[in-house]
Design an enzyme around this catalytic site. Structure first.
Site, mmCIF file in Angstrom:
data_model
loop_
_atom_site.group_PDB
_atom_site.id
_atom_site.type_symbol
_atom_site.label_atom_id
_atom_site.label_comp_id
_atom_site.label_asym_id
_atom_site.label_seq_id
_atom_site.Cartn_x
_atom_site.Cartn_y
_atom_site.Cartn_z
ATOM 1 N N GLY A 1 -6.931 -0.615 -1.410
ATOM 2 C CA GLY A 1 -8.079 -1.030 -2.208
ATOM 3 C C GLY A 1 -7.422 -2.048 -3.108
ATOM 4 N N THR A 2 -7.821 -3.287 -3.063
ATOM 5 C CA THR A 2 -6.910 -4.292 -3.565
ATOM 6 C C THR A 2 -7.645 -5.550 -3.968
ATOM 7 O OG1 THR A 2 -4.960 -5.552 -2.964
ATOM 8 C CG2 THR A 2 -6.608 -5.349 -1.301
ATOM 9 N N THR A 3 -6.872 -6.465 -4.573
ATOM 10 C CA THR A 3 -7.376 -7.816 -4.768
ATOM 11 C C THR A 3 -6.287 -8.763 -4.308
ATOM 12 O OG1 THR A 3 -8.396 -7.024 -6.789
ATOM 13 C CG2 THR A 3 -8.405 -9.390 -6.417
#
Lengths: 233, 217
Positions: B16-18
């Site tokens: 779950g990231t950017t």
């Protein structure tokens, strides 16, 4: 959509919706999948919304007015199910009007927000409604209250809502500062809504803006071709 | 009505990231946050590096299932170094992106991984490619990905300009990551940034307490 179905009952019932003759959106609920925004400034509030109402992939209304007056200086911005939000807004308009006559005074924005919250919380299982309540009153000036799905109530200096709002949290966090003027708020809202409308399929059309202050309510519309453009890449 | 990003339904440990990559005048910046979480409830790593070097001047960022992404990158690194030895020249950025794309597309039913590829090569200079979840390959001047990216689409659309300077682009990337980390609970930690130009590669790490802060923090 329901009206169309009842006028042609045999058509709808005999042909399954998997068939090409019956489009998908006939059975879909009308939603204001949307982008709404409200900003406080010293002396009032600025509110804005896009103008798209969808039933599935069909745009049922491309010039919707999602900024609904609840009282002379109190508006609400509606997102979620069109039917639910219209019904709630009607109920609150009645309740607030009655309350204001009893008090013999213009009602407080906080009162309107609490009436929204009361309905949204009590019927939270049945409703899909995300509402921003914004307005001006003599006690606290310009105020914005957020009543999201589930029926929470919180006052915020700036708030966005609807499906398109996720795309503009970053823009809003970096561009909003306390102490903006009314015109800066209008520009910020128009820019934020345009950005969201470019990215969110359920938001689009025109940008409707309104500013509410002691002097009254000023409404304006920015048409699609006049919106600030950001898609250079 | 509320859009659920693909990443939040990923099996196992998910990035779950950017992640983001952007071209500036003379090079490219690629960066990511550093949080790995399980189901959005437990942070399994606070300082994971999601910017992986696949060749001297080509880097990738991964999104989606961490396991899938690591496996694909491992295979891609091998393919790419073999290709580079055969061609007797450093690989093109599009070659790296195509290798990832082939793996993602051919195995689309089993994999849940997406990539940003950024780098510099002699033929086309700085480039950014996106390989999405199903295996589509697209070239863009600026691109964002991961669950946190939804919150910064507006910011990136408004703020990115072609031909920025290196400093402007670094500031833009740091701001964008900080804004996304501020709103997405499965993105966080430090900002890992890599600047790739003709002359070489530079790593920039911005720790959490040095990230830009915005009005409500």
């Amino acid at each position: 959509m329901a009206a169309t179905l009842s006028m042609m009952p045999h058509f709808g019932q005999q042909i399954s919706s998997k068939n090409d003759l019956v489009p998908d959106w006939i059975g879909q609920e009308v939603s204001t999948g949307t982008t709404i925004m409200a900003v406080e400034y010293d002396g009032g509030v600025v509110i804005g919304a896009d103008s798209r109402t969808t039933t599935g992939a069909y745009i049922a209304n491309r010039v919707t007015d999602k900024l609904t007056p609840i009282h002379d200086r109190i508006f609400c911005c509606r997102s979620g199910s069109a039917a639910d939000t219209q019904a709630i807004a009607d109920v609150v308009t009645y309740q607030l009007g009655f309350h204001s006559i009893e008090l013999d005074e213009p009602p407080l924005v906080e009162t309107a927000a609490n009436l929204f919250r009361a309905s949204c919380y009590r019927y939270r299982e049945e409703l899909t409604a995300g509402i921003l309540v914004a307005g001006w009153d003599r006690r606290k000036g310009g105020q914005v209250y957020c009543v999201p799905i589930g029926g929470m109530l919180v006052r915020q200096p700036v708030s966005v809502g609807g499906s398109g709002s996720t795309y503009i949290y970053g823009f809003m966090d970096s561009n909003y500062k306390p102490g903006l003027t009314k015109d800066q708020c209008l520009e910020l809202t128009a820019a934020a809504l345009s950005l969201a409308m470019e990215r969110d399929g359920s938001s689009g059309g025109v940008v409707r803006l309104a500013s509410i202050s002691e002097e009254g309510v000023e409404r304006r519309v920015i048409l699609g071709n006049q919106l600030p453009k950001f898609s250079t890449h | 009505m509320e859009k659920r990003c693909m990443d939040s339904q990923v099996k196992g440990v998910s990035t779950g990231t950017t992640i983001l990559a952007a071209i500036f005048d003379g090079g490219v910046v690629i960066g990511s946050d550093s949080r790995a979480s399980i189901g959005g409830e437990y942070v399994s790593s606070k300082t994971i590096n999601k910017v992986i070097q696949v060749h001297d001047q080509i880097f990738c960022c991964m999104a989606g299932s961490l396991a899938d992404a690591q496996a694909v990158i491992k295979a891609a690194k091998f393919h790419l170094s073999f290709h580079s030895v055969q061609m007797e020249t450093p690989p093109l950025v599009i070659a790296a992106a195509s290798v990832l794309k082939e793996l993602c597309y051919k195995n689309k039913d089993e994999l849940q991984a997406g990539f940003l590829t950024a780098g510099w090569d002699k033929k086309k200079g700085p480039q950014v490619y996106v390989v999405s979840l199903g295996g589509m390959l697209v070239s863009q001047p600026v691109t964002i990905g991961g669950s946190g990216s939804t919150y910064i689409y507006g910011y990136v659309d408004a703020k990115y300009k072609p031909n920025m300077s290196r400093e402007e682009c670094l500031q833009f990337a740091t701001n964008a990551l900080a804004l996304a980390m501020g709103r997405d609970n499965v993105s966080g930690g430090v900002a890992h940034l890599v600047v790739i130009t003709e002359t070489g590669v530079e790593h920039v790490v911005v720790p959490g307490n040095k990230l830009p802060r915005f009005h409500d923090e």
